[in-house]
Motif scaffolding. Structure first.
Motif, PDB file in Angstrom:
ATOM      1  N   VAL A   1     -37.439  12.224 -36.716  1.00 33.47           N
ATOM      2  CA  VAL A   1     -38.590  11.829 -37.544  1.00 33.47           C
ATOM      3  C   VAL A   1     -38.138  11.559 -38.981  1.00 33.47           C
ATOM      4  O   VAL A   1     -37.489  12.409 -39.607  1.00 33.47           O
ATOM      5  CB  VAL A   1     -39.666  12.938 -37.538  1.00 33.47           C
ATOM      6  CG1 VAL A   1     -40.756  12.640 -38.561  1.00 33.47           C
ATOM      7  CG2 VAL A   1     -40.252  13.080 -36.148  1.00 33.47           C
ATOM      8  N   PRO A   2     -38.459  10.413 -39.560  1.00 34.21           N
ATOM      9  CA  PRO A   2     -38.091  10.116 -40.946  1.00 34.21           C
ATOM     10  C   PRO A   2     -38.826  11.022 -41.934  1.00 34.21           C
ATOM     11  O   PRO A   2     -40.017  11.316 -41.759  1.00 34.21           O
ATOM     12  CB  PRO A   2     -38.520   8.653 -41.123  1.00 34.21           C
ATOM     13  CG  PRO A   2     -38.624   8.101 -39.750  1.00 34.21           C
ATOM     14  CD  PRO A   2     -39.067   9.244 -38.892  1.00 34.21           C
TER      15      PRO A   2
ATOM     16  N   SER B   1     -34.875   7.658 -52.758  1.00 31.77           N
ATOM     17  CA  SER B   1     -33.438   7.543 -52.515  1.00 31.77           C
ATOM     18  C   SER B   1     -33.035   8.370 -51.307  1.00 31.77           C
ATOM     19  O   SER B   1     -33.714   9.336 -50.947  1.00 31.77           O
ATOM     20  CB  SER B   1     -32.660   8.014 -53.748  1.00 31.77           C
ATOM     21  OG  SER B   1     -31.277   8.067 -53.492  1.00 31.77           O
ATOM     22  N   HIS B   2     -31.932   7.986 -50.714  1.00 32.09           N
ATOM     23  CA  HIS B   2     -31.421   8.709 -49.547  1.00 32.09           C
ATOM     24  C   HIS B   2     -30.736  10.000 -49.948  1.00 32.09           C
ATOM     25  O   HIS B   2     -30.704  10.966 -49.172  1.00 32.09           O
ATOM     26  CB  HIS B   2     -30.440   7.805 -48.786  1.00 32.09           C
ATOM     27  CG  HIS B   2     -30.075   8.319 -47.435  1.00 32.09           C
ATOM     28  ND1 HIS B   2     -29.222   9.387 -47.247  1.00 32.09           N
ATOM     29  CD2 HIS B   2     -30.448   7.931 -46.186  1.00 32.09           C
ATOM     30  CE1 HIS B   2     -29.080   9.615 -45.949  1.00 32.09           C
ATOM     31  NE2 HIS B   2     -29.817   8.748 -45.287  1.00 32.09           N
TER      32      HIS B   2
ATOM     33  N   GLY C   1     -32.799   2.566 -42.606  1.00 33.52           N
ATOM     34  CA  GLY C   1     -31.938   3.475 -43.344  1.00 33.52           C
ATOM     35  C   GLY C   1     -32.645   4.703 -43.867  1.00 33.52           C
ATOM     36  O   GLY C   1     -32.110   5.437 -44.714  1.00 33.52           O
ATOM     37  N   LEU C   2     -33.868   4.974 -43.376  1.00 34.45           N
ATOM     38  CA  LEU C   2     -34.628   6.138 -43.845  1.00 34.45           C
ATOM     39  C   LEU C   2     -33.995   7.438 -43.360  1.00 34.45           C
ATOM     40  O   LEU C   2     -33.586   7.543 -42.191  1.00 34.45           O
ATOM     41  CB  LEU C   2     -36.075   6.061 -43.350  1.00 34.45           C
ATOM     42  CG  LEU C   2     -36.938   4.943 -43.940  1.00 34.45           C
ATOM     43  CD1 LEU C   2     -38.297   4.920 -43.259  1.00 34.45           C
ATOM     44  CD2 LEU C   2     -37.100   5.108 -45.443  1.00 34.45           C
TER      45      LEU C   2
ATOM     46  N   MET D   1     -40.276   2.755 -35.241  1.00 31.32           N
ATOM     47  CA  MET D   1     -39.884   1.620 -36.077  1.00 31.32           C
ATOM     48  C   MET D   1     -38.543   1.872 -36.763  1.00 31.32           C
ATOM     49  O   MET D   1     -37.715   0.958 -36.897  1.00 31.32           O
ATOM     50  CB  MET D   1     -40.973   1.353 -37.123  1.00 31.32           C
ATOM     51  CG  MET D   1     -42.271   0.813 -36.545  1.00 31.32           C
ATOM     52  SD  MET D   1     -43.538   0.519 -37.819  1.00 31.32           S
ATOM     53  CE  MET D   1     -42.734  -0.770 -38.775  1.00 31.32           C
ATOM     54  N   SER D   2     -38.310   3.111 -37.198  1.00 31.72           N
ATOM     55  CA  SER D   2     -37.046   3.410 -37.873  1.00 31.72           C
ATOM     56  C   SER D   2     -35.864   3.339 -36.919  1.00 31.72           C
ATOM     57  O   SER D   2     -34.725   3.080 -37.341  1.00 31.72           O
ATOM     58  CB  SER D   2     -37.110   4.799 -38.512  1.00 31.72           C
ATOM     59  OG  SER D   2     -37.136   5.811 -37.522  1.00 31.72           O
ATOM     60  N   LEU D   3     -36.133   3.573 -35.630  1.00 27.19           N
ATOM     61  CA  LEU D   3     -35.062   3.468 -34.626  1.00 27.19           C
ATOM     62  C   LEU D   3     -34.787   2.013 -34.253  1.00 27.19           C
ATOM     63  O   LEU D   3     -33.645   1.654 -33.925  1.00 27.19           O
ATOM     64  CB  LEU D   3     -35.445   4.265 -33.375  1.00 27.19           C
ATOM     65  CG  LEU D   3     -35.570   5.792 -33.545  1.00 27.19           C
ATOM     66  CD1 LEU D   3     -36.075   6.431 -32.264  1.00 27.19           C
ATOM     67  CD2 LEU D   3     -34.220   6.393 -33.941  1.00 27.19           C
TER      68      LEU D   3
END
Length: 544
Positions: free
Chosen positions: A347-348, A153-154, A223-224, A216-218
């Motif tokens: 960084v996630p 979860s966030h 939503g990580l 990839m998250s960028l």
């Protein structure tokens, strides 16, 4: 005074620490660069997992890394935040809050420093191998479990301080879409860490994996959650606020941290010494260095530090020969943060969780575990109990219980090795009562074996003379000596004359102090030769 001065000088940095530097500096700098790259994601991840934050992890790797390298007792040890410390620190942060970090870190550092000054560095040699391995397995499991909440979860924060319970709570509140993205990030990082080193050993798989996941998250709407903003400089040192109440409240936590820091650092230094030919390590100086490192880390806002076995192993394999390698690894880290603090903040957290999960799995050596479990039952029990208690209760409690269990089982095994053999020698064919018994006691005679030896020796029947054969006794404690005196007294009370044969010089003073010799009817009833003792017994029977 001169001996104290020499001892204090021995604990301080020496010019000899850098004697090999003119010929090894290139290898040392290359090793430091390699370790710095490997340490970056670990420092960030351990800082976040502990609850102290990514910044605290980096500060610890930099400040403590330099101080421990300069003042420590190993030439090639690399220090900083570690998984074991995260396991202890996380519940402390949850209970006392982030404001307690600096004070508890400094307190723990002072305790480790005092332990080194008191020459307690050899204490790690009293911890059995199965206990160490069980402790390591437990830490690996906890580190793995600690990453699960950051993947589910966030925003959800488990209410439990226990890693297993918190992981279960997080799974029950998992957000399906977030979990899928996070597992994908973990999978990418794990693949990079496992596969890329097979392509070339010099490729830092964890760092490559983190970069890939961050990009990839960028690009994708994952939503990580990310690390967040990081400072690009190290803050000036400052004394933590403290009061008598705070010191009293945090003392148990500081003792736990100090014990763990000492144990892990000494174990890491011992492993490093066995991996390299750079010379032995000084355990007392190592504790002094680690104590100073945690004090320095706390003053700069970091967390407690220990020797890091994984980073030390990388350092050795990369060719490190002097302390310059560990010092340079810290300089590499501060340079990266100074230049790229903003990108690092993107960084996630899931990618760091992936790094720590792979690290945790690598801590569990199945070959070692299998060899312990199939060795002896006592070692298997100590290993299993230590691992279970580490996961379910507490690391230091696990070590104490593991040592206690191992100690109890080895004492039981030793006590069973003690044997009592009774043989009867007939003196007169007409009278069976006129017989001589030899009572031979082999093995250690201590409290755990005392009762059994007493009952076995007193079971002798139908004899007039008993010869206690003690030449093959091993370790004898006060309880064992007291049992011998009781055997003499109780047999004498049954009108059995007791002779003692084969008292070892190392046992003589103990026997005299406890009263074994005084319990004899005649001080001439002590012999070194069995034949002479038997002849004396026969003569005694002839007279009576």
């Amino acid at each position: 005074m001169n001996s104290l001065t020499r001892y204090l000088r021995k604990l301080m940095p020496q010019r000899a620490d850098y004697a090999a530097l003119p010929s090894t500096w290139r290898n040392d700098l290359l090793a430091g660069l390699t370790v710095g790259i490997v340490a970056l994601p670990l420092a960030l991840g351990f800082g976040i997992s502990s609850g102290a934050g990514a910044e605290a992890g980096i500060i610890t790797a930099v400040i403590a890394g330099i101080i421990a390298a300069v003042f420590g007792g190993s030439h090639i040890q690399v220090s900083g935040p570690t998984g074991a410390m995260v396991v202890v620190l996380a519940p402390i942060m949850s209970t006392h809050g982030l404001q307690a970090l600096a004070l508890v870190t400094v307190m723990a550092g002072v305790l480790v420093l005092i332990a080194g000054a008191l020459k307690l560095g050899r204490i790690v040699s009293f911890i059995p191998w199965p206990v160490i391995e069980g402790f390591t397995v437990g830490i690996g499991i906890i580190i793995f479990l600690q990453q699960i909440p950051s993947l589910t979860s966030h925003s959800y924060t488990p209410s439990s301080n226990n890693a297993a319970v918190a992981a279960f709570q997080a799974l029950t509140h998992a957000e399906a879409s977030y979990l899928l993205w996070a597992l994908g990030a973990v999978g990418i990082v794990a693949a990079c860490m496992i596969l890329l080193p097979k392509v070339h050993a010099a490729i830092p798989g964890s760092l490559v994996g983190i970069v890939v996941v961050t990009i990839m998250s960028l690009v994708l709407p994952s939503g990580l959650a990310s690390i967040g903003a990081l400072p690009n400089t190290v803050h000036a040192p400052h004394l933590p606020a403290f009061s008598s109440t705070a010191l009293t409240t945090l003392l148990p936590a500081a003792l736990t941290i100090a014990a763990l820091a000492a144990i892990e650092s000494l174990l890491s230094a011992r492993v490093a010494s066995s991996m390299s030919d750079t010379g032995p390590y000084d355990p007392d100086r190592e504790l002094v260095g680690q104590g100073l490192a945690s004090i320095g880390s706390g003053l700069f806002g970091g967390m407690p530090a220990t020797g890091a076995i994984a980073r030390t192993a990388v350092n050795v394999k990369a060719g490190a020969r002097t302390r310059v390698a560990a010092i340079f690894h810290s300089l590499v880290l501060i340079t990266i943060i100074g230049v790229a603090a903003q990108p690092v903040g993107l960084v996630p957290l899931a990618s760091l969780a992936g790094v720590l999960m792979v690290t945790a799995i690598r801590m569990i050596d199945l070959t070692t575990a299998r060899s312990i479990l199939t060795s002896t039952r006592s070692d298997a029990v100590a290993f299993t109990i230590t691992a279970l208690v580490t996961v379910s209760v507490d690391l230091i409690v696990a070590v104490v219980i593991g040592i206690g269990v191992a100690g109890f089982l080895i004492l039981r095994r030793l006590s069973r090795s003690t044997s009592v053999t009774v043989e009867t020698i007939a003196h007169s064919p007409e009278s069976s009562a006129q017989a001589i018994a030899t009572i031979k006691i082999d093995g250690p005679l201590f409290f755990a074996a005392a009762d059994r030896v007493l009952h076995s020796a007193l079971a002798v029947e139908g004899v007039s003379v008993a010869i206690l054969r003690v030449s093959r006794l091993g370790i004898v404690d006060a309880t064992g000596a007291h049992v011998l005196s009781e055997i003499v007294r109780q047999l004498s009370a049954r009108n059995i004359t007791v002779l003692i044969k084969g008292v070892q010089p190392s046992h003589l003073e103990l026997f005299r102090r406890v009263g074994v010799l005084e319990s004899l009817q005649d001080q001439g009833h002590i012999f070194q030769d069995l034949e002479l003792a038997v002849e004396y017994a026969k003569l005694h029977l002839s007279r009576t």
